[in-house]
Design a protein around this motif. Structure first.
Motif, PDB file in Angstrom:
ATOM      1  N   UNK A  47      82.969  -3.136   3.729  1.00 35.26           N
ATOM      2  CA  UNK A  47      82.581  -3.420   5.105  1.00 35.26           C
ATOM      3  C   UNK A  47      83.143  -2.313   5.985  1.00 35.26           C
ATOM      4  N   UNK A  48      82.284  -1.698   6.788  1.00 25.79           N
ATOM      5  CA  UNK A  48      82.711  -0.628   7.682  1.00 25.79           C
ATOM      6  C   UNK A  48      82.714  -1.137   9.123  1.00 25.79           C
ATOM      7  N   UNK A  49      83.828  -0.996   9.782  1.00 22.82           N
ATOM      8  CA  UNK A  49      83.981  -1.466  11.154  1.00 22.82           C
ATOM      9  C   UNK A  49      84.274  -0.279  12.065  1.00 22.82           C
ATOM     10  N   UNK A  50      83.442  -0.092  13.079  1.00 25.63           N
ATOM     11  CA  UNK A  50      83.719   0.920  14.095  1.00 25.63           C
ATOM     12  C   UNK A  50      84.528   0.284  15.216  1.00 25.63           C
ATOM     13  N   UNK A  51      85.680   0.842  15.468  1.00 26.74           N
ATOM     14  CA  UNK A  51      86.523   0.375  16.566  1.00 26.74           C
ATOM     15  C   UNK A  51      86.433   1.364  17.731  1.00 26.74           C
ATOM     16  N   UNK A  52      86.522   0.831  18.925  1.00 22.10           N
ATOM     17  CA  UNK A  52      86.527   1.661  20.125  1.00 22.10           C
ATOM     18  C   UNK A  52      87.737   1.273  20.978  1.00 22.10           C
ATOM     19  N   UNK A  53      88.920   1.720  20.564  1.00 25.10           N
ATOM     20  CA  UNK A  53      90.136   1.345  21.289  1.00 25.10           C
ATOM     21  C   UNK A  53      90.118   1.884  22.715  1.00 25.10           C
ATOM     22  N   UNK A  54      90.801   1.166  23.598  1.00 25.73           N
ATOM     23  CA  UNK A  54      90.934   1.585  24.983  1.00 25.73           C
ATOM     24  C   UNK A  54      92.387   1.919  25.257  1.00 25.73           C
ATOM     25  N   UNK A  55      92.597   2.922  26.097  1.00 26.47           N
ATOM     26  CA  UNK A  55      93.960   3.358  26.376  1.00 26.47           C
ATOM     27  C   UNK A  55      94.681   2.457  27.361  1.00 26.47           C
ATOM     28  N   UNK A  56      93.914   1.617  28.091  1.00 25.04           N
ATOM     29  CA  UNK A  56      94.558   0.789  29.112  1.00 25.04           C
ATOM     30  C   UNK A  56      94.367  -0.702  28.887  1.00 25.04           C
ATOM     31  N   UNK A  57      93.883  -1.095  27.716  1.00 29.06           N
ATOM     32  CA  UNK A  57      93.684  -2.521  27.425  1.00 29.06           C
ATOM     33  C   UNK A  57      93.746  -2.749  25.924  1.00 29.06           C
ATOM     34  N   UNK A  58      94.189  -3.927  25.556  1.00 30.59           N
ATOM     35  CA  UNK A  58      94.221  -4.277  24.144  1.00 30.59           C
ATOM     36  C   UNK A  58      92.808  -4.582  23.658  1.00 30.59           C
ATOM     37  N   UNK A  94      88.394   0.239   8.780  1.00 32.21           N
ATOM     38  CA  UNK A  94      88.406   0.297  10.234  1.00 32.21           C
ATOM     39  C   UNK A  94      88.483   1.762  10.677  1.00 32.21           C
ATOM     40  N   UNK A  95      87.502   2.228  11.445  1.00 30.66           N
ATOM     41  CA  UNK A  95      87.477   3.603  11.938  1.00 30.66           C
ATOM     42  C   UNK A  95      87.658   3.607  13.443  1.00 30.66           C
ATOM     43  N   UNK A  96      88.621   4.395  13.904  1.00 29.79           N
ATOM     44  CA  UNK A  96      88.902   4.492  15.338  1.00 29.79           C
ATOM     45  C   UNK A  96      87.985   5.541  15.967  1.00 29.79           C
ATOM     46  N   UNK A  97      87.264   5.150  16.999  1.00 32.82           N
ATOM     47  CA  UNK A  97      86.356   6.054  17.707  1.00 32.82           C
ATOM     48  C   UNK A  97      86.800   6.207  19.152  1.00 32.82           C
ATOM     49  N   UNK A  98      86.747   7.414  19.657  1.00 31.07           N
ATOM     50  CA  UNK A  98      87.044   7.660  21.066  1.00 31.07           C
ATOM     51  C   UNK A  98      88.514   7.812  21.375  1.00 31.07           C
ATOM     52  N   UNK A  99      89.331   6.878  20.911  1.00 31.57           N
ATOM     53  CA  UNK A  99      90.775   6.919  21.139  1.00 31.57           C
ATOM     54  C   UNK A  99      91.508   6.542  19.867  1.00 31.57           C
ATOM     55  N   UNK A 100      92.811   6.769  19.880  1.00 30.44           N
ATOM     56  CA  UNK A 100      93.648   6.274  18.790  1.00 30.44           C
ATOM     57  C   UNK A 100      93.765   4.764  18.893  1.00 30.44           C
ATOM     58  N   UNK A 101      93.892   4.109  17.758  1.00 26.06           N
ATOM     59  CA  UNK A 101      94.267   2.694  17.733  1.00 26.06           C
ATOM     60  C   UNK A 101      95.783   2.656  17.618  1.00 26.06           C
ATOM     61  N   UNK A 106      91.600  -9.830  11.293  1.00 27.52           N
ATOM     62  CA  UNK A 106      91.576  -9.292  12.653  1.00 27.52           C
ATOM     63  C   UNK A 106      92.518  -8.106  12.774  1.00 27.52           C
ATOM     64  N   UNK A 107      92.038  -7.052  13.429  1.00 24.86           N
ATOM     65  CA  UNK A 107      92.877  -5.901  13.781  1.00 24.86           C
ATOM     66  C   UNK A 107      92.962  -5.828  15.298  1.00 24.86           C
ATOM     67  N   UNK A 108      94.145  -5.600  15.809  1.00 23.07           N
ATOM     68  CA  UNK A 108      94.346  -5.409  17.236  1.00 23.07           C
ATOM     69  C   UNK A 108      94.927  -4.034  17.501  1.00 23.07           C
ATOM     70  N   UNK A 109      94.380  -3.352  18.514  1.00 19.77           N
ATOM     71  CA  UNK A 109      94.915  -2.074  18.968  1.00 19.77           C
ATOM     72  C   UNK A 109      95.512  -2.291  20.352  1.00 19.77           C
ATOM     73  N   UNK A 110      96.700  -1.794  20.565  1.00 20.18           N
ATOM     74  CA  UNK A 110      97.385  -2.004  21.822  1.00 20.18           C
ATOM     75  C   UNK A 110      97.140  -0.838  22.782  1.00 20.18           C
ATOM     76  N   UNK A 111      97.260  -1.077  24.080  1.00 21.21           N
ATOM     77  CA  UNK A 111      97.053   0.005  25.052  1.00 21.21           C
ATOM     78  C   UNK A 111      98.150   1.052  24.959  1.00 21.21           C
ATOM     79  N   UNK A 112      97.866   2.189  25.557  1.00 19.38           N
ATOM     80  CA  UNK A 112      98.825   3.279  25.543  1.00 19.38           C
ATOM     81  C   UNK A 112      98.372   4.388  24.621  1.00 19.38           C
ATOM     82  N   UNK A 113      99.226   5.361  24.468  1.00 18.83           N
ATOM     83  CA  UNK A 113      98.945   6.479  23.567  1.00 18.83           C
ATOM     84  C   UNK A 113     100.107   6.633  22.611  1.00 18.83           C
TER      85      UNK A 113
END
Length: 598
Positions: free
Chosen positions: A269-280, A304-311, A405-412
């Protein structure tokens, strides 16, 4: 065995609560008549459209539906393919349908601004494991998942997508293909036979091509357009439209069979993630599997592949239905990107692990042990359902029903771009009389150096035998601090207890504390041969299912101790881990490993 406590530096994140035939060519170019809405499939259509055939591409059990299309310059055109499938075997694996739209080389136009509509009969799509997934095979991306919560009602048709523009494609050129892959879940059955409909899938896929051209005008206007129109007197209200009450699941994804020669049933299963830098951001994957009758483990490799930002600071959670996990050989293993075990769920550690309809959290926002999943990188979490797990719940017939479930936290996770405005304090004054030259040779190291970290081991009880460890922990202000203690016991044929006290020294707090426990498989292959790890809040894990000297296994790995308020052990506090080694564990590695420890 060794027990490791890991502390993270910095502040803690906030808590978050079927007769095959080759396709025939069309007898003539169809009339390019527009269609306002897709036609519904015939309730009792022919068994197989003349243009479908079993192609097994890209996967086994794939039906191909090729169709030449002839777009027009002057009119919008629509091209509808009916898809009907009889599930005569009540299969336990996915069935695939590959739709191939080919723009004929003699067509008058390209397919401009292509749009898709998918309509299906609500035959058996009322459970989360009953669905049709639509994916863009040409661009390797998911489009939509249909079903999952649609009431079963024969003869009623549902529109899953309607005139949906194909992202990333403005035209399908002449003599080019556009391919769609439908995935029919194994949970969907033919339940409308009494109504004269033998199908598990009865649907249509419609492609609409607009008229006109996608090419720029060779003679653009020499002057700009007229002045803009007058604003609307009564514009729309400032309030935005209400969101859809049942939005698309996030994220949508396709499951494919990717088994190798290791004897296991394996899905990718391939999941595209789009983490945000200012929100979980949170990404949930539903893992379901009927009892396939194969005596083999079932593996789900979820990438899980991170797109746009780091997870940043990725955390993993796992909940599973307690279907059949009340025996030691009935378990779920969860492994990380390196194949190391994060944890094991079930395994007979609790007889209540056979309790249909009841879900059990096995991981709860546990750290993956990495600072981040870097942008464009992929991190794979694998879920292995052991072969001994059976479908004992009559409500659904599944052997696995779980959520990952995978969670990415805000920040860098990058250093500060701007240095501090002021320099650090002046360096210390150099020694007044430094040594004029180095010593002739370094001093000889201590023959028996102090263990690192420092700890003491004492016999603090005899009934039962109890060993107490006092371990000093000194978290750093930056980076990760790991404190490891060696735990051992002689073979004394009796139950042995261990009390490990981690004393956090004055200074920094131990933030996001996590435990790792690694042990030698000395004599842990019997029903009553195991090690238990727990603290004041209850049992963390029961370890052991193997006897193999000189091999080590993880029972806990970066297991986050989220029972702590604000996820930290404060400076000056003591955290105690307790362990029990059952008395039936014997020292059977004297010859193989050269020790008599149990």
């Amino acid at each position: 065995s060794v027990l490791t406590l890991t502390c993270a530096a910095g502040t803690t994140p906030p808590t978050t609560d079927p007769t095959t035939s080759q396709p025939t060519s069309p007898t003539e170019i169809p009339t390019p008549a527009p269609s306002n809405s897709p036609t519904e499939p015939t309730t009792s259509p022919t068994q197989s459209p003349t243009w479908s055939y079993l192609c097994d591409d890209p996967y086994i059990n794939t039906w191909c539906y090729p169709l030449d299309i002839y777009p027009s310059f002057t009119d919008d055109t629509t091209w509808t393919i009916p898809i009907q499938y009889i599930d005569s075997s009540f299969s336990f694996t996915e069935t695939y349908f590959k739709i191939i739209y080919h723009v004929s080389q003699i067509a008058k136009n390209e397919c401009i601004e292509p749009k898709l509509t998918f309509v299906f009969e609500a035959i058996d799509y009322d459970s989360s494991f009953e669905y049709v997934n639509i994916s863009d095979y040409t661009q390797d991306r998911n489009i939509e998942m249909c079903g999952g919560n649609v009431p079963a009602e024969c003869g009623i048709f549902e529109t899953c997508i309607s005139q949906q523009r194909i992202t990333g494609i403005s035209q399908i050129k002449k003599d080019a293909d556009y391919e769609i892959l439908l995935t029919l879940s194994p949970g969907v059955d033919s339940l409308c036979t009494s109504f004269g409909n033998p199908y598990a899938l009865n649907a249509t896929m419609t492609l609409k091509c607009e008229s006109g051209t996608a090419n720029p005008s060779p003679s653009p206007t020499e002057s700009p357009s007229d002045a803009p129109t007058t604003p609307t007197v009564a514009p729309t209200t400032a309030q935005p439209t209400r969101p859809t009450e049942s939005p698309t699941q996030s994220p949508t994804y396709t499951r494919r069979d990717c088994r190798t020669n290791d004897g296991k049933v394996r899905y990718c299963i391939d999941i595209d993630m789009y983490p945000e830098s200012d929100a979980m951001t949170t990404y949930n994957v539903k893992l379901i599997e009927p009892d396939n009758g194969i005596n083999a483990d079932t593996v789900f490799d979820v990438a899980f592949t991170a797109n746009g930002n780091d997870c940043v600071d990725p955390k993993v959670s796992f909940n599973f239905e307690k279907i059949d996990y009340d025996q030691i050989a009935e378990y779920i293993n969860i492994t990380d990107n390196n194949g190391d075990i994060l944890t094991q769920c079930g395994d007979g550690s609790d007889l209540s692990f056979f309790d249909c309809g009841v879900f059990e959290p096995c991981l709860n926002q546990s750290s993956l042990g990495v600072v981040k999943i870097a942008k464009d990188d992929t991190y794979t979490v694998s879920v292995i359902n052991s072969q001994e797990v059976d479908s004992l719940c009559f409500e659904h017939g599944l052997s696995l029903n779980a959520d990952l479930t995978i969670q990415c936290f805000p920040g860098t996770a990058t250093p500060t771009k701007q240095p501090t405005m002021e320099p650090s304090d002046a360096p210390t004054t150099p020694t007044v009389s430094p040594t004029p030259y180095p010593t002739d040779s370094p001093t000889t190291p201590t023959v028996e150096p102090t263990l690192s970290p420092t700890f003491s081991r004492t016999l603090c009880g005899t009934t039962p035998v109890t060993w107490c460890y006092e371990v000093d922990v000194y978290p750093e202000d930056t980076g990760i601090t790991s404190t490891t203690v060696d735990i051992f016991a002689p073979d004394d044929s009796q139950e042995t207890h261990f009390e490990i006290n981690f004393n956090v020294g004055n200074g920094a707090d131990c933030n996001n504390p996590a435990l790792t426990f690694r042990y030698e498989n000395i004599d842990l292959d019997g029903l009553n041969e195991y090690i238990e790890i727990f603290d004041d809040n209850g049992l963390y894990q029961k370890c052991g299912d193997l006897w193999e000297c000189n091999t080590f296994s993880y029972c806990l790995k970066n297991y986050e101790l989220s029972t702590f308020r604000n996820y930290s052990i404060k400076s000056g506090e003591i955290y105690t881990v307790n362990m029990i080694e059952q008395g039936e564990v014997d020292g059977l590695c004297t010859f193989a490993s050269g020790h008599s420890y149990s």
